[in-house]
Write a protein that holds these residues in place. Structure first.
Motif, short mmCIF file in Angstrom:
data_model
loop_
_atom_site.label_atom_id
_atom_site.label_comp_id
_atom_site.label_asym_id
_atom_site.label_seq_id
_atom_site.Cartn_x
_atom_site.Cartn_y
_atom_site.Cartn_z
N GLN A 1 24.59 37.43 36.31
CA GLN A 1 25.73 37.14 36.86
C GLN A 1 25.99 35.91 37.28
OE1 GLN A 1 25.56 40.52 39.82
NE2 GLN A 1 27.89 40.67 39.26
N SER B 1 29.89 35.65 36.18
CA SER B 1 30.51 36.91 35.78
C SER B 1 30.62 37.89 37.02
CB SER B 1 29.36 37.82 34.78
OG SER B 1 29.85 39.05 34.75
N GLN C 1 27.44 41.87 30.37
CA GLN C 1 27.87 40.75 30.84
C GLN C 1 28.65 39.90 29.76
OE1 GLN C 1 27.05 39.49 34.19
NE2 GLN C 1 26.62 41.76 34.39
N TRP D 1 30.72 36.59 28.89
CA TRP D 1 30.81 35.36 28.98
C TRP D 1 32.49 34.82 28.42
CZ3 TRP D 1 28.34 30.60 26.06
CH2 TRP D 1 28.52 29.45 27.02
N GLN E 1 37.30 35.54 34.38
CA GLN E 1 37.27 37.10 33.81
C GLN E 1 38.19 37.57 34.38
OE1 GLN E 1 33.42 38.78 34.53
NE2 GLN E 1 33.99 40.84 33.85
#
Length: 369
Positions: free
Chosen positions: A286, A291, A298, A300, A367
């Motif tokens: 993270q 993230s 996870q 990216w 994100q």
């Protein structure tokens, strides 16, 4: 023919162990597989080939249902605390089977915008009236329930496969109870890694059979095998057996796969140290990726296809194998590298990843919420 930039191209990948693969003669640290507990390579789960046949020979409703499958279904029901479980050939077929059996034409099916494709296809094939709410947006979900034509179905992933976040199951459950809707959770990625003893996102939210009458699970992720299942009431499972074309008209899961899954489910409650190790890896990753995901998945997020491919090639040059995920699998302008963590990964692997990303000087897109 799809856009040439987005054509799907298969790549021969040879797993060497739980953390490395061989591609075109070169060894890479592997972040591509969903084998979160590394059970694919666990010697405790190896089934002697002479012990169980590799094929079942027919549909489960003809002669393909064997003692091993009955034992597996009971073991899964006991593990989850659900009345009955049905094993199917794969998760896609499970989601089609469920909706084909229970959803009536023009009945309202309410879906999170980012649910798995099999859930969307199941609703379409059932002829449902489909409402799709913005990802994890409880208010939009409630508005859809208010518009629903009669009793509705609300279907969501438990752990979302591309963003790695978890559905707001307590809130969804409360809405479904208020509006007399049926809640279905596809927890293919959550079972094994979330909740007490790895029982999944439903149990991590403090819910169970009374609140979530259907759970769809899969053996191809944390179980390290192949196949899927639906957990529900005795009557619901019997209805699927009698009605679902994707169950009736297909060869039953091979006994060899059943044997692997049975060993995995018996092992699952004992893997707390493995899940704790995953938790430490998640915390470290993270930080590296900035993230929001608190799970083994996870993302990216880099935005454009070009930027994502450039990052992929840079990672590959540095010995990291991680997949590019592009639209239509994810929304436009959210192309990403998806890192799947498993218990075979080491802290040094994440530190190596951090060093490579820092040297690239790539800007990460926010994100999606």
């Amino acid at each position: 023919m799809p856009n040439t930039q987005r054509r799907r191209v298969r790549q021969c990948v040879q797993p060497l162990d739980s953390r490395s693969v061989l591609v075109d003669g070169k060894c890479y640290i592997d972040f591509s597989r969903n084998d979160y507990l590394s059970l694919t390579h666990d010697p405790r789960l190896r089934v002697p080939e002479a012990q169980l046949p590799t094929g079942s020979g027919s549909s489960a409703v003809v002669s393909g249902f064997r003692a091993e499958q009955a034992e597996l279904e009971q073991a899964l029901a006991d593990f989850l605390g659900y009345p009955k479980v049905l094993v199917l050939s794969n998760g896609f077929m499970a989601n089609l089977a469920l909706q084909q059996t229970f959803v009536r034409r023009r009945q309202s099916v309410i879906l999170d915008r980012l649910v798995h494709a099999s859930i969307v296809d199941g609703a379409r094939l059932a002829g449902a009236k489909i409402y799709r709410y913005a990802h994890k947006d409880i208010f939009m979900c409630e508005r859809a329930l208010q518009k629903a034509n009669g009793p509705a179905w609300v279907i969501t992933d438990g752990l979302f496969s591309m963003d790695g976040d978890i559905a707001p199951l307590q809130e969804l459950s409360a809405l479904c109870q208020h509006y007399s809707a049926t809640l279905v959770v596809d927890d293919a990625h959550g079972i094994g890694v979330l909740g007490p003893q790895g029982k999944g996102s439903v149990f991590a939210a403090g819910l169970g059979f009374e609140e979530v009458p259907f759970i769809v699970g899969a053996f191809g992720k944390a179980f390290g095998g192949y196949g899927a299942f639906i957990a529900s009431s005795v009557d619901n499972i019997e209805a699927i057996i009698s009605s679902a074309r994707t169950y009736i008209y297909t060869t039953a899961l091979p006994p060899y796969c059943i044997g692997h899954a049975l060993r995995a489910i018996k092992l699952m409650p004992t893997l707390e140290s493995e899940r704790a190790h995953l938790g430490h890896l998640i915390n470290k990753t993270q930080t590296v990726l900035h993230s929001k995901s608190a799970s083994v998945i996870q993302p990216w997020v880099l935005g454009s296809d070009d930027a994502t491919w450039q990052a992929h090639h840079a990672l590959k040059e540095a010995g990291i194998w991680a997949p590019v995920i592009r639209p239509p699998t994810v929304p436009e302008n959210t192309s990403r590298i998806r890192f799947s963590l498993n218990v075979g990964h080491r802290f040094q692997d994440i530190e190596q990843l951090e060093s490579i990303i820092e040297s690239m000087g790539v800007t990460t897109c926010p994100q999606p919420a």
